[in-house]
Scaffold this motif. Structure first.
Motif, short mmCIF file in Angstrom:
data_model
loop_
_atom_site.label_atom_id
_atom_site.label_comp_id
_atom_site.label_asym_id
_atom_site.label_seq_id
_atom_site.Cartn_x
_atom_site.Cartn_y
_atom_site.Cartn_z
N VAL A 2 85.42 38.38 83.52
CA VAL A 2 85.05 36.97 83.68
C VAL A 2 85.59 36.42 84.99
O VAL A 2 84.89 35.69 85.71
CB VAL A 2 85.56 36.13 82.49
CG1 VAL A 2 85.32 34.64 82.73
CG2 VAL A 2 84.88 36.56 81.19
N LEU A 3 86.85 36.77 85.32
CA LEU A 3 87.45 36.31 86.58
C LEU A 3 86.67 36.83 87.78
O LEU A 3 86.39 36.09 88.74
CB LEU A 3 88.91 36.76 86.65
CG LEU A 3 89.67 36.42 87.93
CD1 LEU A 3 89.72 34.91 88.15
CD2 LEU A 3 91.08 37.00 87.88
N VAL A 60 79.80 40.29 77.65
CA VAL A 60 80.72 39.64 78.61
C VAL A 60 80.09 39.59 79.99
O VAL A 60 80.12 38.55 80.67
CB VAL A 60 82.07 40.39 78.66
CG1 VAL A 60 82.92 39.88 79.82
CG2 VAL A 60 82.83 40.21 77.36
N VAL A 61 79.50 40.69 80.43
CA VAL A 61 78.91 40.73 81.78
C VAL A 61 77.67 39.86 81.85
O VAL A 61 77.46 39.13 82.83
CB VAL A 61 78.60 42.18 82.19
CG1 VAL A 61 77.90 42.21 83.54
CG2 VAL A 61 79.88 43.00 82.25
N PHE A 67 85.23 31.47 78.04
CA PHE A 67 84.81 32.88 77.93
C PHE A 67 86.04 33.79 77.82
O PHE A 67 86.07 34.72 77.01
CB PHE A 67 84.00 33.30 79.16
CG PHE A 67 82.62 32.70 79.23
CD1 PHE A 67 82.12 31.89 78.23
CD2 PHE A 67 81.81 32.94 80.34
CE1 PHE A 67 80.84 31.34 78.31
CE2 PHE A 67 80.53 32.41 80.43
CZ PHE A 67 80.06 31.61 79.40
N SER A 68 87.05 33.52 78.66
CA SER A 68 88.25 34.34 78.66
C SER A 68 88.99 34.24 77.33
O SER A 68 89.47 35.26 76.79
CB SER A 68 89.17 33.92 79.82
OG SER A 68 88.53 34.09 81.07
N ALA A 69 89.10 33.02 76.82
CA ALA A 69 89.78 32.83 75.53
C ALA A 69 89.07 33.60 74.43
O ALA A 69 89.71 34.24 73.57
CB ALA A 69 89.85 31.34 75.19
N TYR A 70 87.73 33.59 74.44
CA TYR A 70 86.97 34.33 73.44
C TYR A 70 87.25 35.83 73.56
O TYR A 70 87.41 36.53 72.54
CB TYR A 70 85.48 34.06 73.59
CG TYR A 70 84.63 34.95 72.72
CD1 TYR A 70 84.48 34.71 71.36
CD2 TYR A 70 83.99 36.08 73.25
CE1 TYR A 70 83.73 35.54 70.55
CE2 TYR A 70 83.23 36.92 72.46
CZ TYR A 70 83.10 36.64 71.10
OH TYR A 70 82.37 37.48 70.31
N CYS A 71 87.30 36.33 74.80
CA CYS A 71 87.56 37.77 75.00
C CYS A 71 88.91 38.17 74.41
O CYS A 71 89.03 39.22 73.78
CB CYS A 71 87.54 38.10 76.50
SG CYS A 71 85.89 38.05 77.25
N MET A 72 89.92 37.33 74.59
CA MET A 72 91.25 37.66 74.10
C MET A 72 91.32 37.55 72.57
O MET A 72 91.95 38.37 71.91
CB MET A 72 92.29 36.76 74.76
CG MET A 72 92.36 36.95 76.27
SD MET A 72 93.71 36.05 77.06
CE MET A 72 95.09 37.05 76.54
#
Length: 428
Positions: free
Chosen positions: A97-98, A138-139, A184-189
């Motif tokens: 995401v970053l 994610v991508v 998005f990042s919070a969901y990934c973690m």
């Protein structure tokens, strides 16, 4: 009834597969021939829309992106993100995401972001235990940030059609874009906690992190060069695009020494093809806008909304629902050029801030990139992985919900979009 007939005719033409500019031009010509009996005024309408200095930002930003892509900047960006946070559980998703966020601020293109990041990120994520569906999602979703985080091609088009400030729109997209990236990042973690088979690579150490940063620093400086100049009043949006292009060429040739004159020529050719496609679409949109104005279609929409008694928020909710549906079938550029001329008079009469609405529109267009049947990022990911489209759609579906929640936040707190442009002096 006129609105329904115009939309139905235009959508039918688009569904035949003909180019957007041709569909817009044919629809406009048919309307004028039926109403006026001739096609007078179309040439003047096209010239007026294309005779704007701000249009120079389109080929310049496209050229900047092409140079950065061909110089292999993306490899250093992803390596840096992976090195810094890839060792955390779910960190590879956050790194992806970053990397998408940074590359979106360079390329301005969702498709280019998904294509470039996906080629490197998806194999790495699967290698460390990510389910294929999650890696694909994610991508696909991260790539959509190219529409919202400046510089953004769709933002430039919306600014041209609505005559809003490009600088204000660019600044307005920063906070909502970063907000979505954090969501998005919070969901990934959170997602990573429920997967016991997911491995986290060992922490590479501060020395490796510093080395990765040094390699990527020139890429990381590209967004501040463009946006910092606009924010500080050093140059206009057009000058920012030129400065960004010059910066990209200097970095590509002097830092990434593998970039030669042949690559420069290829970037220029690709820029010319892309820019001419966009200019043809703008010309078609000018014809379409001229035709619907002659038949008083925007006035009719305004009067219909007035009779419904909708307030500004009710109007925006209805419009966002309509655009979400259109996004399942039409490309982002087509949606901007079809809906904006019709809706803009109503927006102004209701006192809706075109900058705030523009950011909401960009998020909705992000949704269009990952919603079937015509989600461009879905097909890009399928093209580079050959994964089943159904699996990509399932992987991206949680991010659709996240973006809808993000739109809700922005509707509830418009200052998320308007604060930064106001602080920079736009709209005073």
């Amino acid at each position: 009834m006129t609105l329904i007939l115009v939309f139905a005719g235009l959508i039918l033409l688009l569904l035949t597969g003909i180019p957007i500019f041709a569909a817009l031009g044919l629809t406009a010509s048919a309307i004028l021939f039926i109403v006026e009996g001739d096609l007078d005024g179309l040439g003047d309408a096209v010239f007026t829309h294309l005779n704007k200095p701000i249009l120079s930002t389109i080929p310049l930003f496209v050229f900047m992106a092409q140079v950065m892509i061909r110089a292999k900047v993306i490899d250093d960006l992803y390596t840096f993100a992976h090195t810094v946070i890839g060792h955390i559980r779910g960190g590879l998703g956050v790194a992806t995401v970053l990397a998408c966020t940074i590359f979106a601020a360079i390329s301005g293109s969702s498709v280019a972001t998904a294509l470039s990041i996906g080629s490197s990120a998806i194999p790495q994520m699967q290698r460390f235990g990510y389910r294929e569906r999650d890696a694909l999602g994610v991508v696909a979703a991260g790539g959509t940030l190219g529409i919202l985080i400046p510089p953004s091609g769709p933002m430039i088009l919306y600014a041209i059609v609505s005559e809003a400030s490009i600088g204000a729109l660019f600044l307005a997209g920063i906070v909502p874009g970063l907000m979505l990236a954090l969501m998005f990042s919070a969901y990934c973690m959170i997602r990573a906690r429920g997967q016991s088979n997911m491995e986290a690579p060992d922490w590479a150490g501060w020395q490796a992190a510093r080395a990765a940063f040094r390699r990527s620093v020139w890429a990381l400086l590209a967004p501040p060069v463009v946006m910092g100049g606009i924010y500080l009043g050093v140059f206009t949006a057009s000058e920012a695009a030129a400065a960004g292009s010059l910066y990209a060429v200097l970095v590509a040739m002097l830092v990434y020494r593998g970039f030669g004159l042949r690559d420069l020529w290829a970037a220029a050719q690709s820029t010319m093809r892309t820019s001419m496609m966009v200019f043809m679409i703008i010309a078609g949109a000018a014809m379409f806008g001229h035709a619907i104005t002659l038949v008083r279609l925007p006035v009719g929409v305004t009067e219909a909304v007035a009779h419904l008694g909708l307030g500004p928020l009710g109007f925006v909710l209805v419009v966002m629902g309509l655009i979400f549906i259109l996004g399942m079938f039409l490309e982002s550029i087509a949606i901007i050029l079809i809906t904006t001329p019709i809706l803009l008079p109503t927006m102004m009469s209701l006192g809706i801030d075109p900058i705030w609405y523009g950011v909401l529109l960009m998020i909705n267009l992000e949704l269009a990139m990952i919603t079937p049947p015509v989600g461009m990022n879905l097909f890009v990911i399928k093209g580079i992985t050959d994964a089943p489209l159904s699996k990509i759609v399932r992987g991206a579906s949680p991010f659709v919900a996240i973006m809808i929640v993000g739109m809700g936040f922005l509707m509830a707190v418009p200052e998320l979009a308007t604060w930064l442009p106001t602080a920079a002096g736009f709209g005073r």
